[in-house]
Design an enzyme around this catalytic site. Structure first.
Site, mmCIF file in Angstrom:
data_model
loop_
_atom_site.group_PDB
_atom_site.id
_atom_site.type_symbol
_atom_site.label_atom_id
_atom_site.label_comp_id
_atom_site.label_asym_id
_atom_site.label_seq_id
_atom_site.Cartn_x
_atom_site.Cartn_y
_atom_site.Cartn_z
ATOM 1 N N HIS A 15 -0.875 -44.626 -69.019
ATOM 2 C CA HIS A 15 -1.013 -43.241 -69.495
ATOM 3 C C HIS A 15 -2.336 -42.650 -69.013
ATOM 4 O O HIS A 15 -2.391 -41.539 -68.485
ATOM 5 C CB HIS A 15 -0.988 -43.195 -71.023
ATOM 6 C CG HIS A 15 0.348 -43.401 -71.648
ATOM 7 N ND1 HIS A 15 1.492 -42.749 -71.232
ATOM 8 C CD2 HIS A 15 0.731 -44.173 -72.690
ATOM 9 C CE1 HIS A 15 2.509 -43.114 -71.989
ATOM 10 N NE2 HIS A 15 2.073 -43.982 -72.885
ATOM 11 N N HIS A 74 0.401 -50.578 -70.731
ATOM 12 C CA HIS A 74 1.124 -49.356 -71.120
ATOM 13 C C HIS A 74 0.144 -48.198 -71.343
ATOM 14 O O HIS A 74 0.321 -47.110 -70.794
ATOM 15 C CB HIS A 74 1.921 -49.634 -72.396
ATOM 16 C CG HIS A 74 2.650 -48.455 -72.943
ATOM 17 N ND1 HIS A 74 4.018 -48.310 -72.860
ATOM 18 C CD2 HIS A 74 2.217 -47.341 -73.592
ATOM 19 C CE1 HIS A 74 4.383 -47.182 -73.426
ATOM 20 N NE2 HIS A 74 3.300 -46.566 -73.882
ATOM 21 N N GLU A 75 -0.896 -48.452 -72.137
ATOM 22 C CA GLU A 75 -1.849 -47.384 -72.451
ATOM 23 C C GLU A 75 -2.707 -47.026 -71.242
ATOM 24 O O GLU A 75 -3.027 -45.850 -71.017
ATOM 25 C CB GLU A 75 -2.722 -47.795 -73.633
ATOM 26 C CG GLU A 75 -1.970 -48.004 -74.938
ATOM 27 C CD GLU A 75 -1.175 -46.782 -75.366
ATOM 28 O OE1 GLU A 75 -1.616 -45.645 -75.087
ATOM 29 O OE2 GLU A 75 -0.106 -46.961 -75.977
#
Length: 226
Positions: A37, A33-34
């Protein structure tokens, strides 16, 4: 999950499945997820996350231990937010929204993959009559639900959640300015929303329907083959 154990609402097998699923989310889901980004921000011109070592799938670069503990306590948590500097972007509002959207999209893709494995192992369990395969299938199902929950929760348009950056991109300039003024109260607003439970039913409705839709697609290959 811990509160359910204390109340005695779940079985020993469910505890083990939940524990394994939580570890998968902490050490695989949250880093992806990170990193999503960071990757999109980097592709759009912002080197901030990359220069800080956040453009990586190494879980140690992303874990927030309090957020990880929350996964075990309440089934939803958070990682260390990836720093994004919108001033590097050519179109700041749009590109900020795209980098923010990358996180929830990665969760939904992971949920779909987990549901594919869930259906695979359940199909195999019916062929080989194996409880072990059912157990593995349930682990993937729990992982899918947690990922969907994270995606839906992160899309709430309250800072610092990803949904706030997406909403900011579509607001007219005057509304955007007022929205940014509210940002200093965002943590209080988010805390009130969580504690009051005002969004529990809408979020549960969305999670259930997204899970149903993804699982419907994930089941198709197995229904066609077997």
């Amino acid at each position: 999950m811990l509160f359910d154990i204390i109340r005695g609402d779940i079985s020993f097998i469910e505890i083990i499945i939940g524990f394994i699923s939580a570890l998968i989310v902490i050490f695989i889901t949250m880093p992806i997820h990170e990193c999503a980004h960071a990757f999109i921000a980097y592709k759009l011109g912002d080197p901030t996350a990359k220069s800080m070592g956040r453009l990586t799938l190494n879980p140690l670069a992303h874990i927030n231990w309090l957020g990880a503990a929350a996964i075990f306590l309440i089934g939803i948590g958070w990682a260390e937010p990836v720093p994004v500097n919108m001033y590097y972007f050519k179109k700041p509002k749009r590109d900020m929204a795209l980098s923010a959207l990358a996180g929830p999209v990665s969760n939904l893709l992971l949920a779909f993959v987990a549901l594919l494995f869930n259906n695979l192992f359940f199909t195999l369990s019916e062929i080989f009559i194996s409880d072990a395969l059912v157990f593995i299938g349930l682990v993937f199902f729990y992982v899918a639900i947690i990922n969907i929950s994270l995606a839906v929760f992160n899309l709430i348009p309250i800072a610092p959640l990803d949904g706030s950056k997406i909403l900011a991109a579509i607001l007219p300039d005057r509304a955007y300015a007022k929205f940014m003024q509210l940002k200093k109260y965002s943590y209080i607003i988010l805390l009130v929303v969580i504690v009051s439970g005002v969004l529990d039913k809408p979020l549960s409705f969305l999670v259930n329907n997204v899970a149903y839709g993804l699982d419907f697609v994930a089941r198709l290959p197995f229904e066609l083959i077997f």
